[in-house]
Design an enzyme around this catalytic site. Structure first.
Site, PDB file in Angstrom:
ATOM      1  N   GLY A 252      32.047  16.256 -36.963  1.00 33.90           N
ATOM      2  CA  GLY A 252      33.096  15.299 -37.307  1.00 33.90           C
ATOM      3  C   GLY A 252      32.722  14.407 -38.470  1.00 33.90           C
ATOM      4  O   GLY A 252      31.547  14.249 -38.808  1.00 33.90           O
ATOM      5  N   ARG A 253      33.762  13.852 -39.088  1.00 27.36           N
ATOM      6  CA  ARG A 253      33.575  12.884 -40.168  1.00 27.36           C
ATOM      7  C   ARG A 253      34.424  11.662 -39.870  1.00 27.36           C
ATOM      8  O   ARG A 253      35.543  11.785 -39.371  1.00 27.36           O
ATOM      9  CB  ARG A 253      33.989  13.467 -41.517  1.00 27.36           C
ATOM     10  N   GLY A 254      33.903  10.486 -40.192  1.00 21.78           N
ATOM     11  CA  GLY A 254      34.641   9.252 -39.988  1.00 21.78           C
ATOM     12  C   GLY A 254      34.598   8.387 -41.217  1.00 21.78           C
ATOM     13  O   GLY A 254      34.014   8.761 -42.247  1.00 21.78           O
ATOM     14  N   GLY A 255      35.225   7.210 -41.098  1.00 21.84           N
ATOM     15  CA  GLY A 255      35.279   6.314 -42.236  1.00 21.84           C
ATOM     16  C   GLY A 255      33.927   5.763 -42.630  1.00 21.84           C
ATOM     17  O   GLY A 255      33.738   5.327 -43.771  1.00 21.84           O
TER      18      GLY A 255
ATOM     19  N   ASP B 158      39.627  -0.972 -33.221  1.00 23.58           N
ATOM     20  CA  ASP B 158      39.724   0.336 -33.870  1.00 23.58           C
ATOM     21  C   ASP B 158      40.144   1.408 -32.870  1.00 23.58           C
ATOM     22  O   ASP B 158      39.626   2.527 -32.898  1.00 23.58           O
ATOM     23  CB  ASP B 158      38.391   0.709 -34.522  1.00 23.58           C
TER      24      ASP B 158
ATOM     25  N   GLY C 297      30.790   7.411 -41.673  1.00 22.92           N
ATOM     26  CA  GLY C 297      29.684   8.336 -41.552  1.00 22.92           C
ATOM     27  C   GLY C 297      30.093   9.722 -41.112  1.00 22.92           C
ATOM     28  O   GLY C 297      31.264  10.026 -40.929  1.00 22.92           O
ATOM     29  N   THR C 298      29.076  10.562 -40.929  1.00 22.18           N
ATOM     30  CA  THR C 298      29.245  11.952 -40.531  1.00 22.18           C
ATOM     31  C   THR C 298      28.537  12.161 -39.201  1.00 22.18           C
ATOM     32  O   THR C 298      27.462  11.606 -38.972  1.00 22.18           O
ATOM     33  CB  THR C 298      28.633  12.882 -41.596  1.00 22.18           C
ATOM     34  N   VAL C 299      29.141  12.964 -38.323  1.00 22.13           N
ATOM     35  CA  VAL C 299      28.596  13.160 -36.976  1.00 22.13           C
ATOM     36  C   VAL C 299      28.113  14.601 -36.812  1.00 22.13           C
ATOM     37  O   VAL C 299      28.821  15.550 -37.168  1.00 22.13           O
ATOM     38  CB  VAL C 299      29.647  12.830 -35.898  1.00 22.13           C
TER      39      VAL C 299
ATOM     40  N   LYS D  75      25.358  10.113 -35.440  1.00 23.71           N
ATOM     41  CA  LYS D  75      26.211   9.643 -36.530  1.00 23.71           C
ATOM     42  C   LYS D  75      25.332   9.106 -37.648  1.00 23.71           C
ATOM     43  O   LYS D  75      24.575   8.154 -37.457  1.00 23.71           O
ATOM     44  CB  LYS D  75      27.181   8.560 -36.057  1.00 23.71           C
TER      45      LYS D  75
END
Length: 432
Positions: free
Chosen positions: A81-84, A200, A86-88, A102
């Site tokens: 996964g990717r988030g605002g 969030d 970082g990357t998981v 993360k």
């Protein structure tokens, strides 16, 4: 609203280490108060404080090498996964424990602040509906957070862009996910002391274990709620389009009720199968892309069936009356005025009511289908005829004048509550 609005006050859980509670409050305040591009850089000593105090927060310090080995050097095949911020990656420790790692983005200062807030919050807050923190790495410029691995991904993964052969979630599972997320939020609002504003809440931040049990994740934007003598926290507006409460988006005033609005959006997503910010391809003409703006007139005009996810409708397994109740709860949470929204404890009780009656309906339907049925004249009906009659009875209620008028009363009640709260008067009890 339904009779399930009655609720029992929750027991408070205090964050016992007061000095560290103040430290976290300072960190969370500083994480959003500075305008973008002017925030002072967080020095490495802040991260080192986390390292030095890790034993007090019951989490492990990992070396970068250890996490690189666990994730196969952070290769793409480990990416989940990717988030605002970082990357998981999925990883596996030498003990055999599966983990999610993360890696925060090194390009922005905000990432370091996110790291501090998230580690400290999750070190102090423990609940079955919050993701469990194993530890972190603060080695050199690297900032990594290590969580329990959630095998079914996020709620978002099960609502949109389903892969071939992937089953859509059924009604009961969707409502159980909503209830679990609400319980996690209730812990933050009612049992943490001081209360925590999540800030969030969205479908991509609700993770699922192998039994679809939900856990809230990604606490980098979380803040402590206002103290007793304050009505709100003023902060820079952050979050995701489509989820922010109007008063927060317009003024930066953040309260616990801001989370309630976001929860209403999530519940509406679960029922409708549509994104909080809909693709333009799903909008007609100048129609708003915001899910809330699209669904509200349908709700007020009694066009409930146009809101529900077609995949959910095809699967069945739910009552039109309970569907209507679920949408009612969503729009109570989505009241324009913050004070008109229910507390998260009330939301939990409403969802318990819906799930309880969903299970009762399943049992009742099973008995009627297995045992056969008879009409008033004593003539036996087939299972298909029995099911058709049950659906007709529910449809008659949902489209009745009584049901339409009830929706309008709910909206009027919300406006009355908001108006009286603004004037300082004691608002009346919501219509049962």
């Amino acid at each position: 609203m339904v009779s399930c609005l009655c609720f029992r006050p929750s027991r408070k859980t205090k964050l016992k280490d007061k000095s560290h509670k103040r430290s976290i409050r300072n960190q969370t305040s500083s994480s959003s108060a500075q305008p973008a591009g002017t925030a002072k850089e967080v020095d490495s000593s802040s991260s080192q404080t986390v390292v030095q105090d890790s034993s007090r927060y019951r989490c492990q310090i990992f070396s970068y090498r250890e996490l690189a080995i666990a994730t196969n050097s952070f290769r793409n095949e480990s990416l989940i996964g990717r988030g605002g911020f970082g990357t998981v990656y999925k990883g596996r420790l030498s003990t055999g424990q599966n983990i999610a790692v993360k890696m925060l983005d090194q390009s922005g200062i905000q990432g370091d602040k996110e790291f501090l807030v998230e580690v400290l919050m999750l070190s102090l807050l423990h609940h079955r509906n919050l993701v469990h923190l194993f530890g972190y790495c603060a080695e050199g410029d690297q900032r990594l957070v290590v969580y329990e691995y959630m095998p079914l991904g996020s709620v978002e993964d099960h609502l949109y862009d389903l892969s071939e052969g992937q089953e859509a979630l059924d009604w009961k599972t969707r409502m159980k996910i909503a209830l679990g997320a609400a319980k996690g939020l209730a812990f933050l609002h009612n049992e943490a002391q001081p209360p925590v504003i999540y800030r969030d809440l969205k479908t991509s931040n609700i993770l699922l274990d192998h039994d679809y049990k939900p856990k809230l994740s990604d606490f980098g934007l979380a803040k402590f709620g206002p103290s007793d003598d304050m009505s709100h926290v003023s902060t820079r507006v952050m979050g995701t389009h489509g989820y922010c409460a109007p008063e927060y988006a317009n003024t930066g005033k953040l309260t616990l009720k801001s989370d309630i609005y976001s929860f209403g959006v999530v519940l509406l997503e679960l029922i409708s199968g549509r994104k909080a910010l809909m693709p333009s391809s799903e909008c007609v003409g100048n129609q708003s892309r915001y899910l809330v703006h699209w669904a509200r007139p349908l709700f007020l005009n009694g066009r409930i069936r146009q809101i529900v996810d077609p995949r959910l409708a095809r699967k069945g397994g739910f009552s039109n009356i309970l569907l209507y109740r679920g949408i009612e709860v969503a729009f109570l949470c989505l009241a324009e005025e913050a004070n008109a929204r229910p507390s998260i404890s009330q939301v939990v009780e409403c969802l318990k009511y819906i799930i309880d009656h969903t299970i009762r309906k399943e049992r009742r339907t099973r008995r009627r289908l297995l045992g056969g049925n008879k009409d008033g004249a004593g003539t036996s009906r087939s299972p298909d005829e029995t099911m058709m009659r049950m659906l007709e009875e529910e449809e008659e209620y949902v489209t009745s004048e009584e049901a339409i008028e009830r929706r309008r009363v709910i909206v009027d009640d919300a406006r009355t509550w908001a108006g009286m709260n603004r004037r300082g008067a004691t608002p009346p009890t919501p219509t049962p």
